[in-house]
Design a protein around this motif. Structure first.
Motif, PDB file in Angstrom:
ATOM      1  N   ARG A 153       7.462  -4.374  -3.271  1.00 58.44           N
ATOM      2  CA  ARG A 153       6.577  -4.318  -2.118  1.00 58.44           C
ATOM      3  C   ARG A 153       5.249  -4.974  -2.479  1.00 58.44           C
ATOM      4  O   ARG A 153       4.911  -5.104  -3.653  1.00 58.44           O
ATOM      5  CB  ARG A 153       6.375  -2.899  -1.616  1.00 58.44           C
ATOM      6  CG  ARG A 153       5.474  -2.039  -2.459  1.00 58.44           C
ATOM      7  CD  ARG A 153       5.225  -0.719  -1.765  1.00 58.44           C
ATOM      8  NE  ARG A 153       4.486   0.189  -2.638  1.00 58.44           N
ATOM      9  CZ  ARG A 153       4.211   1.427  -2.328  1.00 58.44           C
ATOM     10  NH1 ARG A 153       4.627   1.933  -1.185  1.00 58.44           N
ATOM     11  NH2 ARG A 153       3.529   2.187  -3.161  1.00 58.44           N
ATOM     12  N   LYS A 212      14.502  -6.276  -0.130  1.00 53.63           N
ATOM     13  CA  LYS A 212      13.457  -6.160  -1.141  1.00 53.63           C
ATOM     14  C   LYS A 212      13.977  -5.588  -2.456  1.00 53.63           C
ATOM     15  O   LYS A 212      13.202  -5.285  -3.343  1.00 53.63           O
ATOM     16  CB  LYS A 212      12.351  -5.236  -0.631  1.00 53.63           C
ATOM     17  CG  LYS A 212      11.750  -5.627   0.692  1.00 53.63           C
ATOM     18  CD  LYS A 212      10.862  -4.505   1.200  1.00 53.63           C
ATOM     19  CE  LYS A 212      10.398  -4.673   2.598  1.00 53.63           C
ATOM     20  NZ  LYS A 212       9.717  -5.874   2.920  1.00 53.63           N
ATOM     21  N   GLU A 220       8.264  -9.473   1.141  1.00 49.76           N
ATOM     22  CA  GLU A 220       8.044  -9.537   2.588  1.00 49.76           C
ATOM     23  C   GLU A 220       9.336  -9.696   3.385  1.00 49.76           C
ATOM     24  O   GLU A 220       9.308  -9.762   4.608  1.00 49.76           O
ATOM     25  CB  GLU A 220       7.086 -10.694   2.907  1.00 49.76           C
ATOM     26  CG  GLU A 220       5.682 -10.449   2.373  1.00 49.76           C
ATOM     27  CD  GLU A 220       4.721 -11.599   2.618  1.00 49.76           C
ATOM     28  OE1 GLU A 220       5.182 -12.767   2.685  1.00 49.76           O
ATOM     29  OE2 GLU A 220       3.515 -11.337   2.732  1.00 49.76           O
ATOM     30  N   SER A 221      10.478  -9.732   2.704  1.00 52.33           N
ATOM     31  CA  SER A 221      11.767  -9.932   3.374  1.00 52.33           C
ATOM     32  C   SER A 221      12.426  -8.599   3.709  1.00 52.33           C
ATOM     33  O   SER A 221      11.914  -7.531   3.384  1.00 52.33           O
ATOM     34  CB  SER A 221      12.696 -10.761   2.489  1.00 52.33           C
ATOM     35  OG  SER A 221      13.170  -9.978   1.401  1.00 52.33           O
TER      36      SER A 221
END
Length: 150
Positions: free
Chosen positions: A53, A140, A136-137
């Motif tokens: 994250r 993660k 950001e996908s």
């Protein structure tokens, strides 16, 4: 994306790993020694599956915003670790600089029975955008495996 840390060697107080993204080697990582009982800031992350994250509130952000003004959007944090917090992938060269976090580098050597990594800043600048995209996908996840080779 498939993100994986594979531990390949142990020193007296250090652990050497390799970082892979989509099965492609990216760089080496250096952590503290693997311990069965955690010692604050001196223990490698337990093997397992976690998530990446973007941490924009932790203390290292101001330092990295100055060091890497063109790319820094927040620290890449390995999240969901039992009894660990604020575990970032960051720069450094020896296990004494890890504080329980993986350090990145493009090469390694051994000194006094411990691994150390080199070209850390360059490795960080190369992997940061890739790890940022993963953080950001939707996928993660990051796996950490022990597969000692040497």
């Amino acid at each position: 994306m498939k993100t994986k840390i594979i531990r390949v060697a142990e020193g007296k107080q250090s652990t050497l790993s390799q970082l892979y993204i989509n099965d492609i080697f990216q760089c080496y990582l250096l952590e503290d020694k693997i311990r069965t009982v955690k010692i604050q800031n001196q223990t490698a992350i337990p093997a397992g599956i976690y998530s990446l994250r973007l941490n924009t509130w932790g203390g290292k952000n101001a330092e990295y915003r100055q060091k890497f003004p063109k790319i820094h959007k927040g620290m890449i944090e390995i999240n969901g670790l039992p009894n660990f917090s604020f575990v970032y992938i960051h720069i450094g060269n020896t296990y004494r600089q890890t504080a329980g976090c993986p350090l990145c580098g493009f090469g390694f050597d051994v000194a006094d029975g411990d691994y150390q990594i080199v070209h850390s800043k360059e490795a960080y600048e190369m992997i940061y955008p890739k790890l940022l995209a993963i953080a950001e996908s939707n996928d993660k996840s990051i796996s950490i495996e022990n597969n000692f080779q040497f």
